[in-house]
Design a protein around this motif. Sequence first.
Motif, mmCIF file in Angstrom:
data_model
loop_
_atom_site.group_PDB
_atom_site.id
_atom_site.type_symbol
_atom_site.label_atom_id
_atom_site.label_comp_id
_atom_site.label_asym_id
_atom_site.label_seq_id
_atom_site.Cartn_x
_atom_site.Cartn_y
_atom_site.Cartn_z
ATOM 1 N N LYS A 518 -18.813 36.475 18.167
ATOM 2 C CA LYS A 518 -19.480 37.447 19.026
ATOM 3 C C LYS A 518 -19.965 36.796 20.321
ATOM 4 C CE LYS A 518 -21.565 41.460 19.850
ATOM 5 N NZ LYS A 518 -20.838 42.735 20.015
ATOM 6 N N LEU A 519 -20.614 35.644 20.193
ATOM 7 C CA LEU A 519 -21.120 34.949 21.376
ATOM 8 C C LEU A 519 -19.978 34.478 22.269
ATOM 9 C CD1 LEU A 519 -24.015 32.857 19.767
ATOM 10 C CD2 LEU A 519 -24.217 34.965 21.082
ATOM 11 N N HIS A 520 -18.894 34.033 21.639
ATOM 12 C CA HIS A 520 -17.741 33.600 22.432
ATOM 13 C C HIS A 520 -17.166 34.756 23.237
ATOM 14 C CE1 HIS A 520 -13.441 32.757 23.155
ATOM 15 N NE2 HIS A 520 -13.872 31.537 23.407
ATOM 16 N N ASN A 521 -17.060 35.909 22.606
ATOM 17 C CA ASN A 521 -16.523 37.092 23.298
ATOM 18 C C ASN A 521 -17.425 37.530 24.451
ATOM 19 O OD1 ASN A 521 -14.359 37.151 21.538
ATOM 20 N ND2 ASN A 521 -15.321 38.612 20.128
ATOM 21 N N LEU A 522 -18.702 37.199 24.363
ATOM 22 C CA LEU A 522 -19.649 37.561 25.417
ATOM 23 C C LEU A 522 -19.764 36.452 26.477
ATOM 24 C CD1 LEU A 522 -22.460 39.151 23.204
ATOM 25 C CD2 LEU A 522 -20.945 40.360 24.793
ATOM 26 N N ASN A 523 -18.876 35.445 26.393
ATOM 27 C CA ASN A 523 -18.844 34.337 27.367
ATOM 28 C C ASN A 523 -20.132 33.516 27.383
ATOM 29 O OD1 ASN A 523 -16.194 34.866 28.338
ATOM 30 N ND2 ASN A 523 -17.021 36.576 29.539
ATOM 31 N N VAL A 524 -20.741 33.361 26.218
ATOM 32 C CA VAL A 524 -21.968 32.568 26.106
ATOM 33 C C VAL A 524 -21.628 31.080 26.127
ATOM 34 C CG1 VAL A 524 -23.840 31.927 24.518
ATOM 35 C CG2 VAL A 524 -23.289 34.338 24.909
ATOM 36 N N THR A 525 -22.469 30.315 26.786
ATOM 37 C CA THR A 525 -22.363 28.855 26.790
ATOM 38 C C THR A 525 -23.407 28.291 25.844
ATOM 39 O OG1 THR A 525 -21.680 28.908 29.107
ATOM 40 C CG2 THR A 525 -22.437 26.787 28.241
ATOM 41 N N GLY A 526 -23.074 27.180 25.156
ATOM 42 C CA GLY A 526 -24.101 26.580 24.315
ATOM 43 C C GLY A 526 -23.553 25.787 23.151
ATOM 44 N N MET A 527 -24.410 25.636 22.135
ATOM 45 C CA MET A 527 -24.080 24.759 21.022
ATOM 46 C C MET A 527 -24.744 25.280 19.750
ATOM 47 S SD MET A 527 -24.384 20.603 21.054
ATOM 48 C CE MET A 527 -25.858 20.703 22.067
ATOM 49 N N ILE A 528 -24.020 25.169 18.629
ATOM 50 C CA ILE A 528 -24.572 25.526 17.330
ATOM 51 C C ILE A 528 -24.384 24.348 16.383
ATOM 52 C CG2 ILE A 528 -22.396 26.641 16.625
ATOM 53 C CD1 ILE A 528 -24.091 28.542 14.900
ATOM 54 N N ALA A 529 -25.434 23.995 15.653
ATOM 55 C CA ALA A 529 -25.361 22.931 14.660
ATOM 56 C C ALA A 529 -25.230 23.555 13.279
ATOM 57 C CB ALA A 529 -26.618 22.067 14.727
ATOM 58 N N THR A 530 -24.348 22.994 12.456
ATOM 59 C CA THR A 530 -24.133 23.551 11.121
ATOM 60 C C THR A 530 -23.733 22.448 10.147
ATOM 61 O OG1 THR A 530 -22.855 25.149 9.835
ATOM 62 C CG2 THR A 530 -21.723 24.088 11.671
ATOM 63 N N HIS A 531 -24.030 22.687 8.863
ATOM 64 C CA HIS A 531 -23.564 21.792 7.794
ATOM 65 C C HIS A 531 -22.244 22.280 7.201
ATOM 66 C CE1 HIS A 531 -26.912 19.017 7.365
ATOM 67 N NE2 HIS A 531 -27.754 20.024 7.477
#
Length: 586
Positions: A518-531
């Motif tokens: 969803k965020l990618h489709n909205l052209n959002v910039t950033g970072m998510i941390a996950t295990h």
Amino acid sequence: MYATISQKQTEILKKLSNKNNILSYSRIMLLLVAIYFLYLMMYEKNHLYGFVALALIIVFIIVVNIYLKVQSKIAYHKTLKQINTDEISFLEGNHQFNNGVEYQNPQHAFSYDLDLFGSNSIFQFTNRTGTFLGKDALAKSLQEIPTEASILKKQEAVKELSQKLNFRQHFQTLSLLAGTTEKEDLAIKNWTETISEKPKAFMQFFTVLIPILLLISIAGSVFNWHPVFSKLTVFFFTLNLLLIGYFSQHILKEIGKSDRIANSLQQYSKMLHAFETEKFQSVYLNDLQSKMQSNQKTAYQIVTNLANCFEKLNTIANLFVFIALNGTFQYHFWVYKKLLKWKDNHQLELWHFMQIIGEVEALNSLANFAYNNPEYQYPTIASNQIMMEDLGHPLISKDKRVRNTIDFSQKRFVILTGSNMSGKSTFLRTVGINLVLSYAGAPIDTKQAVVYPLPLWVSMRLTDSLSDSESFFFAEVKRLKQIVTEAEKQPIFVLLDEILKGTNSDDKKTGTVGVIEKLHNLNVTGMIATHDLEVCKTTDNHLETMENKCFEVEIINNELHFDYKLKEGICQNKNATFIMKKMEII
């Protein structure tokens, strides 16, 4: 430099202390000798002793005034010494400055998640304000998303102020001596918003007529025109007191509104004078100075006049002054009238001047931060680019700080993996805090950087709310909804740490992938941390705009080793089971 200034203040204080002691003993001796000569005058009925006593009292008053000025100088230099002592202590690791915990707001887009306020926060590291307005201005500057032009102007101002150590410390000293609280500063604001009652015109006529009649009756008594003049003198003197008694209701109401702001205004006027008379090159500081003029008067003159009015009005509580000055020429009425005239001319400007002082304090704090970290760099401001080379966390001690490079210019979204304690959350905060400092116009711990002021949204420290019967999961979903809603309006920058922790693993994976898409489709910039390593497969569908990065851990000689260096790709090593076995949990 701090040690040199501190030592210099110690020497100045030693001289002032000696002078203070001499003046202290001198005023006592002068008063005692004056009393002795008054006694001789009455005992021996010799008027010459009276003249001597009068001369000694005059000298006593002069000495007292000098003594009070020396006391003010001592307070100034003590404060200046303390400023430098505190900076030395701060650089040694003792973080004793106000931490702004009252500004913590879990609902804010990023401040709470990035720990901008509270113990060992970036606010505590930068805060060097002395007034509530200054503290508030700094807190706001760390929570704003400014324009590119605004950042560049502030950068220029911070650069210039960082080189003006003497001005900064002089201004800081004055602000600490003012030491205003929220209550005192808001009292000034409230006073500017109230309407003062003006005495009726016919009553003002009597404030002129009766003192004139009193003057005539006094002249008649002195020149013995007629015995009635002595009685008229007493009559008009009493009438003056009755008249000021009527006006006192207006005066006392005005003093009540002011709520002890006279002293605050005196200190603010000194700060205004210090700022007005300093020469600056930067556009922003010159713009602020240009806003401190009104009707060919400076803000310093305007505020000083107001402070003097309040100081004079406060003498209404002095019985001797009240009777002597009001019984003769309605002293407090004319001061009150002058105050009303001031309010008519400058009521809307006062709070504006105060806010400028707060803004200068905030810039001073950031300039002090820059001065303490001369190796930091000011980011370049460029449209739609965010890149930071060798970026470090400013709150981690320099000997333990590990720097990493991150670039969102080509691939705008990063999925970050890593084992427990490998540094994922710290790196997210490193990026976030340095963006916040960049937006405020401060330098950051980087070799070089390019930033663009995108609205910042962070989800890292959500908690459940028992009072609202709100689960941790629902709190997360609400924050994610806010982020998506904002992203639908405008481009934003996000930092997400292990989202959807409050649900099962399958839901968490599916939900996390859905959020990323969803965020990618909205052209959002950033970072998510996950295990969840399965989430990293999302990049396969967006190779041009998304990438995987990780922090790795090694097990050497049955011990964990972290290098906290950012690497390309997906994390390969895990440590949770190893740690639990080592602690004999399993």
